[in-house]
Design an enzyme around this catalytic site. Structure first.
Site, PDB file in Angstrom:
ATOM      1  CE1 TYR A   1      45.784  48.104  37.573  1.00 28.64           C
ATOM      2  CE2 TYR A   1      47.719  47.101  38.568  1.00 28.64           C
ATOM      3  CZ  TYR A   1      46.389  47.042  38.226  1.00 28.64           C
ATOM      4  OH  TYR A   1      45.656  45.928  38.544  1.00 28.64           O
TER       5      TYR A   1
ATOM      6  CB  SER B   1      47.422  44.469  41.827  1.00 31.85           C
ATOM      7  OG  SER B   1      48.514  44.152  41.000  1.00 31.85           O
TER       8      SER B   1
ATOM      9  CD  GLU C   1      52.562  45.273  38.218  1.00 30.52           C
ATOM     10  OE1 GLU C   1      53.193  46.323  38.357  1.00 30.52           O
ATOM     11  OE2 GLU C   1      52.957  44.342  37.515  1.00 30.52           O
TER      12      GLU C   1
END
Ligand code: GDP
Length: 328
Positions: free
Chosen positions: A148, A124, A126
């Site tokens: 996460y 991701s 992120e």
């Protein structure tokens, strides 16, 4: 003989689009679904009857090994994750176990069984977190800013280790936000689409939002799963950044969505300070040049077309009673 693909997270948005793509290519598609989540299969709608289900807890190493031994997959797509990022603060350890644990257990099962299974890890954007450079590419360092993202970085490196040390055909797609009518309404694109459709039908009269200047690289889920599949068809296993390369603000998103139904966003949108996140970064934008070059991949659906599809779908769902209107 048709290829077999195993998918974790098959009942999520990406699971749907990936299953649809793989079925179109003639694959046998098997979803690894935890026993308590079997009922989620209904979320696959028209595809539910075309995929197989293997019931297994993703935390159970022995059961996953057995699944790989029995099903002998040509490809595994590890998509399972709690996708709503802010939720990871309330359960960091559970997030780590699901995200990193599942990747590690599956990779080690593939290694132990000794098959030539190709492995896709859902990474991701992120993972880039607080970036010094924009856009980001495959060489940008990771500076994860939440549990996460940290778990995704760990899973990513575990996948790289299996590729380097054991020679597995394993790849990771570092995907930027990707949306569709199947996005849950806690994500901003779907929240806006549902609110716009509700307002248009007279079922609501305003939309409360967080930071309108927040920006994201929003792509279409159907385009992004195509990239996943292409990665596993390539000659060599490599990691790729997958995104549109374009940033849009939440305000632009709202403007585009209201314009689909001939309304002016500024008359309906209020900013609620409680919805403004404090730990945000707005410079996550992809440089997908490597995917374009090596995989001949590029997004097919524009930002405007994506938002329009989402709004139209929610209008249809509201009219048929398939969803309840957005709360004002
Ligand atoms: P994320 O990128 O995984 O966090 O996806 P989201 O769709 O939840 O959020 C995308 C961006 O929209 C973030 O920068 C949010 O701060 C911003 N945003 C602004 N207003 C809202 C809102 O009302 N709901 C959500 N979910 N996000 C909002």
């Amino acid at each position: 003989m048709s290829k077999t693909a195993l998918i974790t997270g098959i009942t999520g948005q990406d699971g749907y689009y990936l299953s649809r793509l793989l079925l179109k290519h003639g694959y046998r598609v098997v979803g690894l679904i935890p026993p308590q989540r079997q009922s989620n299969l209904a979320k696959l709608g028209d595809l539910a009857g075309q995929v197989e289900v293997y019931s297994v807890a993703l935390t159970d190493s022995a059961a996953l090994l057995e699944a790989v031994e029995q099903l002998r997959p040509d490809e595994i797509y590890n998509l399972a994750a709690p996708s709503f990022v802010p939720a990871s603060w309330s359960d960091p350890l559970g997030t780590l176990d699901l995200v990193t644990g599942t990747a590690t257990r599956l990779l080690s099962a593939v290694r132990q069984v000794g098959l030539a299974t190709r492995f896709y890890q859902a990474s991701s954007s992120e993972m880039f977190g607080q970036v010094d450079q924009s856009p980001q590419d495959e060489n940008t360092p990771f500076r994860p800013m939440n549990p996460y993202a940290a778990a995704k970085v760990h899973a990513h490196w575990t996948m790289v280790h299996h590729r380097q040390r054991y020679g597995l055909f394993a790849c990771s797609g570092i995907l930027y936000n990707h949306e569709s009518p199947l996005r849950p309404p806690n994500f901003v694109t779907r929240k806006v689409a549902l609110a716009v459709a509700s307002i248009k039908l007279g079922l609501s009269d305003r939309l409360e939002m967080g930071n309108l200047q927040a920006k994201r690289d929003w792509g279409y889920a159907g385009d992004h799963v195509e990239a996943m599949w292409r990665m596993l068809q390539a000659k060599t296993p490599e990691d790729y950044v997958i995104g549109t390369g374009q940033l849009h603000s939440v305000e632009q998103l709202a403007a585009a969505a209201f314009a689909c139904v001939d309304l002016n966003w500024a008359e309906y949108v209020n900013v609620d300070p409680k919805l403004i996140r404090t730990d945000e970064h707005f410079h996550l934008v992809a440089n997908p040049a490597k995917a374009k070059q090596n995989l001949n991949w590029q997004p097919q659906v524009s930002f405007e077309a994506l938002i329009q599809e989402m709004v139209l779908k929610d209008l249809e769902r509201l009219k048929s009673g398939a969803v309840t209107p957005a709360a004002p």
